[in-house]
Design a protein around this motif. Structure first.
Motif, PDB file in Angstrom:
ATOM      1  N   ALA B 230       0.879  -1.184   0.000  1.00 21.50           N
ATOM      2  CA  ALA B 230       0.000   0.000   0.000  1.00 21.50           C
ATOM      3  C   ALA B 230       0.913   1.229   0.000  1.00 21.50           C
ATOM      4  N   PRO B 231       1.587   1.472  -1.144  1.00 24.03           N
ATOM      5  CA  PRO B 231       2.673   2.471  -1.153  1.00 24.03           C
ATOM      6  C   PRO B 231       2.215   3.862  -0.724  1.00 24.03           C
ATOM      7  N   TYR B 232       3.048   4.500   0.091  1.00 17.49           N
ATOM      8  CA  TYR B 232       2.833   5.888   0.507  1.00 17.49           C
ATOM      9  C   TYR B 232       4.095   6.658   0.131  1.00 17.49           C
ATOM     10  N   ALA B 233       4.112   7.965   0.394  1.00 17.09           N
ATOM     11  CA  ALA B 233       5.247   8.833   0.004  1.00 17.09           C
ATOM     12  C   ALA B 233       5.618   8.526  -1.454  1.00 17.09           C
ATOM     13  N   VAL B 234       6.893   8.144  -1.749  1.00 15.69           N
ATOM     14  CA  VAL B 234       7.245   7.873  -3.161  1.00 15.69           C
ATOM     15  C   VAL B 234       7.686   6.421  -3.367  1.00 15.69           C
ATOM     16  N   TYR B 235       7.240   5.520  -2.500  1.00 10.60           N
ATOM     17  CA  TYR B 235       7.684   4.123  -2.626  1.00 10.60           C
ATOM     18  C   TYR B 235       7.231   3.481  -3.938  1.00 10.60           C
ATOM     19  N   ASP B 236       6.133   3.980  -4.516  1.00  8.71           N
ATOM     20  CA  ASP B 236       5.684   3.401  -5.791  1.00  8.71           C
ATOM     21  C   ASP B 236       6.622   3.772  -6.938  1.00  8.71           C
ATOM     22  N   GLN B 237       7.541   4.710  -6.723  1.00  3.38           N
ATOM     23  CA  GLN B 237       8.480   5.111  -7.785  1.00  3.38           C
ATOM     24  C   GLN B 237       9.856   4.484  -7.576  1.00  3.38           C
ATOM     25  N   LEU B 238       9.997   3.655  -6.553  1.00  2.85           N
ATOM     26  CA  LEU B 238      11.313   3.110  -6.223  1.00  2.85           C
ATOM     27  C   LEU B 238      11.331   1.603  -6.437  1.00  2.85           C
ATOM     28  N   ASP B 239      12.536   1.112  -6.735  1.00  2.00           N
ATOM     29  CA  ASP B 239      12.695  -0.309  -6.995  1.00  2.00           C
ATOM     30  C   ASP B 239      13.394  -0.960  -5.787  1.00  2.00           C
ATOM     31  N   PHE B 240      12.713  -1.885  -5.133  1.00  2.00           N
ATOM     32  CA  PHE B 240      13.328  -2.569  -3.982  1.00  2.00           C
ATOM     33  C   PHE B 240      12.666  -3.918  -3.763  1.00  2.00           C
ATOM     34  N   GLU B 241      13.382  -4.775  -3.066  1.00  2.00           N
ATOM     35  CA  GLU B 241      12.829  -6.099  -2.754  1.00  2.00           C
ATOM     36  C   GLU B 241      12.435  -6.157  -1.283  1.00  2.00           C
ATOM     37  N   VAL B 242      11.482  -7.031  -0.996  1.00  2.00           N
ATOM     38  CA  VAL B 242      11.100  -7.270   0.399  1.00  2.00           C
ATOM     39  C   VAL B 242      11.666  -8.636   0.797  1.00  2.00           C
ATOM     40  N   PRO B 243      12.755  -8.666   1.587  1.00  2.00           N
ATOM     41  CA  PRO B 243      13.337  -9.966   1.970  1.00  2.00           C
ATOM     42  C   PRO B 243      12.333 -10.812   2.755  1.00  2.00           C
ATOM     43  N   LEU B 244      12.393 -12.108   2.518  1.00  2.00           N
ATOM     44  CA  LEU B 244      11.460 -13.020   3.174  1.00  2.00           C
ATOM     45  C   LEU B 244      12.221 -14.264   3.625  1.00  2.00           C
ATOM     46  N   MET B 245      11.982 -14.720   4.847  1.00  2.00           N
ATOM     47  CA  MET B 245      12.603 -15.956   5.330  1.00  2.00           C
ATOM     48  C   MET B 245      11.529 -16.814   5.991  1.00  2.00           C
ATOM     49  N   PHE B 246      11.868 -18.061   6.243  1.00  2.00           N
ATOM     50  CA  PHE B 246      10.835 -18.997   6.709  1.00  2.00           C
ATOM     51  C   PHE B 246      11.188 -19.702   8.023  1.00  2.00           C
ATOM     52  N   GLU B 247      12.391 -19.472   8.536  1.00  2.00           N
ATOM     53  CA  GLU B 247      12.826 -20.192   9.744  1.00  2.00           C
ATOM     54  C   GLU B 247      12.023 -19.777  10.984  1.00  2.00           C
ATOM     55  N   GLY B 248      11.615 -18.498  11.069  1.00  2.00           N
ATOM     56  CA  GLY B 248      10.767 -18.030  12.174  1.00  2.00           C
ATOM     57  C   GLY B 248      11.470 -17.920  13.520  1.00  2.00           C
ATOM     58  N   ASP B 249      12.800 -17.952  13.543  1.00  2.00           N
ATOM     59  CA  ASP B 249      13.523 -17.849  14.821  1.00  2.00           C
ATOM     60  C   ASP B 249      14.303 -16.532  14.905  1.00  2.00           C
ATOM     61  N   VAL B 250      15.042 -16.359  15.999  1.00  2.00           N
ATOM     62  CA  VAL B 250      15.757 -15.096  16.201  1.00  2.00           C
ATOM     63  C   VAL B 250      16.845 -14.918  15.129  1.00  2.00           C
ATOM     64  N   TRP B 251      17.432 -16.019  14.684  1.00  2.00           N
ATOM     65  CA  TRP B 251      18.458 -15.920  13.633  1.00  2.00           C
ATOM     66  C   TRP B 251      17.859 -15.346  12.345  1.00  2.00           C
ATOM     67  N   ALA B 252      16.679 -15.854  11.957  1.00  2.00           N
ATOM     68  CA  ALA B 252      16.024 -15.359  10.737  1.00  2.00           C
ATOM     69  C   ALA B 252      15.680 -13.883  10.882  1.00  2.00           C
ATOM     70  N   ARG B 253      15.239 -13.490  12.085  1.00  2.00           N
ATOM     71  CA  ARG B 253      14.902 -12.069  12.315  1.00  2.00           C
ATOM     72  C   ARG B 253      16.150 -11.202  12.205  1.00  2.00           C
ATOM     73  N   SER B 254      17.289 -11.747  12.658  1.00  2.00           N
ATOM     74  CA  SER B 254      18.547 -11.000  12.564  1.00  2.00           C
ATOM     75  C   SER B 254      18.934 -10.819  11.095  1.00  2.00           C
ATOM     76  N   LYS B 255      18.892 -11.911  10.369  1.00  2.00           N
ATOM     77  CA  LYS B 255      19.335 -11.850   8.969  1.00  2.00           C
ATOM     78  C   LYS B 255      18.410 -10.959   8.150  1.00  2.00           C
ATOM     79  N   ILE B 256      17.119 -11.081   8.392  1.00  2.00           N
ATOM     80  CA  ILE B 256      16.178 -10.322   7.572  1.00  2.00           C
ATOM     81  C   ILE B 256      16.343  -8.815   7.804  1.00  2.00           C
TER      82      ILE B 256
END
Lengths: 148, 360
Positions: B230-256
């Protein structure tokens, strides 16, 4: 499933009138419900795959308390329930959405709304020995929208 | 085995901010836990009803000492929407730039706190050294390291100069190297992995049931990010990825979070190259027409929600703030159950809590 389809499902199942639904700024749809319709409405929304309850807002308008349940799924969907300020009571959502617990506890201590079935009704933000009433209620209740 | 109840807090070495826990242990195992908030509750929502819309920009900035800019961004968006104001593109670019600088700063700060709790002081020293790079840039742009006072209703208060842009470019190039080095440490450092993997696990179903947001949700495979969805400000004009992980632990939260910092650097570089010329703000009237609005944005810790209702006067009739910490806190008893006592600090630090945000 998107918000528009969920709204259609709500209209069908709860036999809502067009006047109960209105659009708000920033892609938000608001639906007015009675207190009895809240649980069936949330069950319909969850079945439609909309699981994210952003928060619950409470506000005092004249001698009524308005509860706004803000859901989100790429767009916003707000369920609006109005209660009488005296003896304000509504069913808790915590059995359907455990994440609603903190939101309901906050509304309970700040505005004095009783959530039936709330698993942990202890104070969230105010001290345990708080005795100064419901701090977010207005001393001079706000005007209704038409009066404003 | 007999049970023992251990109180932790409200003042304790895990966090700088006050939060109280009651842990019920059987031997070394956590069987149950409960929390108590409110030690830094300042009644900001009530206070906001007694302030004008412009004064509330200052007030909302003080909800959080880490993500102060995202609070004013979300608040200003809400009021601008009620006023029907169109913020100039250059103003929106600067607003977005500050949001991303704040995200990098927040993620590095949190990484340091986690490392310190684990006992890896080297990572703590490195991340907080690198965080200074961002704080220096933010100070150069806004004059403030914590409260930046960049936003105003109708845009931003000051333009960016060429010197500031050059400093930003150099800082981002240095930061990119440092953050990539940090990412390698997280992926390879054995002692870090031993302490964080399979600790504080949340499943995708837990994420949905508890309405979890931000990096904690994305580390369990929940693909949500308001900047993209639901882009706000100028995010709809920018190119970026949304990192996603599946481990669900503190390590995954750190890396993400480190992966997100890399993406934020990428976004900042795009903003420097694409920022248009022109004004940075428009004049806003003092009175706001009657109406209501829900404004959302993606803070470093996840979705921030502001509800603003106006009765046509100079003060809001109601300002509701929901911060990501409040949402994510609900999951802590679930994360702590069954853990060894020694892992409690890792989970609490790994949740990236901002208690001032949660209490308001």
């Amino acid at each position: 499933m998107n918000i528009d389809l969920a709204v259609n499902a709500l209209v069908r199942q709860l036999e809502l009138e067009k006047s109960d639904i209105c659009s708000k700024p920033i892609n938000e749809t608001e639906i007015k419900l009675s207190a009895q319709q809240l649980i069936p409405a949330v069950e319909t929304i969850l079945d439609a795959g909309i699981w994210h309850l952003s928060t619950i807002t409470c506000l005092q308008v004249a001698d009524e308390l308005v509860l706004l349940y803000h859901f989100w799924h790429s767009k916003g969907l707000t369920l609006c329930v109005t209660l009488e300020t005296e003896h304000a009571q509504i069913n808790s959502l915590t059995t359907l959405i455990p994440g609603a617990e903190f939101y309901e506890r906050e509304v309970r201590e700040m505005f004095g709304v009783e959530f039936v079935g709330l698993t942990n009704p202890s104070p969230l933000l105010l001290p345990d020995d708080w005795q100064s009433g419901f701090s977010m209620r207005s001393e001079k209740p706000n005007k209704t929208e038409s009066e404003a | 085995m007999s049970r023992m109840v251990i109180p932790i807090g409200p003042q304790h070495p895990l966090l700088k901010e006050p939060l109280s826990f009651l842990l019920t242990l059987e031997g070394e195992t956590v069987m149950d836990s409960s929390m108590r908030l409110g030690y830094v509750h300042r009644g900001i929502e009530k206070l906001a009803e007694q302030r004008t819309y412009v004064q509330n920009v200052v007030l909302t900035e003080r909800i959080c000492g880490i993500c102060s800019h995202i609070h004013t961004t979300t608040y200003c968006q809400a009021v601008e929407s009620l006023l029907g104001l169109e913020v100039p593109q250059r103003g929106l670019y600067i607003r977005t730039l500050m949001c991303e600088l704040e995200r990098i700063h927040s993620h590095l700060l949190w990484m340091g706190v986690l490392a310190k709790n684990i006992g890896l002081d080297t990572i703590f020293m490195y991340t907080w050294r690198d965080r200074e790079i961002i704080l220096n840039v933010m100070e150069e742009i806004s004059g403030g390291r914590v409260s930046h006072a960049v936003n105003t209703i109708g845009g931003v208060r000051n333009d960016l100069t060429k010197d500031q842009m050059n400093m930003l470019k150099e800082s981002l190039a240095l930061l990119r190297k440092r953050v990539e080095e940090l990412l390698r440490s997280i992926e390879k450092e054995r002692s870090f992995k031993i302490r964080t993997q399979k600790v504080g696990y949340l499943s995708l179903d837990d994420i949905k049931r508890y309405c979890v947001v931000g990096p904690v949700a994305r580390a369990s495979g929940m693909d949500i990010d308001l900047r993209r969805d639901a882009p706000y400000a100028v995010y709809d004009q920018l190119d970026f990825e949304v990192p996603l992980m599946f481990e669900g632990d503190v390590w995954a939260r750190s890396k993400i979070r480190v992966l997100e910092a890399v993406q934020s650097i990428h976004i900042c570089e795009q903003i420097i190259n694409a920022i248009p010329q022109g004004p940075v703000s428009v004049k806003a009237p003092r009175r706001v027409p009657a109406g209501e609005v829900v404004s959302r944005s993606e803070a470093p810790r996840g979705e921030v929600v502001y509800y603003v209702r106006s009765d046509g006067s100079q003060n809001p009739m109601r300002l509701k703030v929901r911060t990501p910490t409040l949402t994510n806190l609900v999951t802590l008893p679930k994360q702590l159950k069954g853990l060894q006592m020694a892992d409690v600090s890792v989970v609490i630090a790994g949740a990236d809590l901002c208690i001032a945000c949660g209490d308001r």
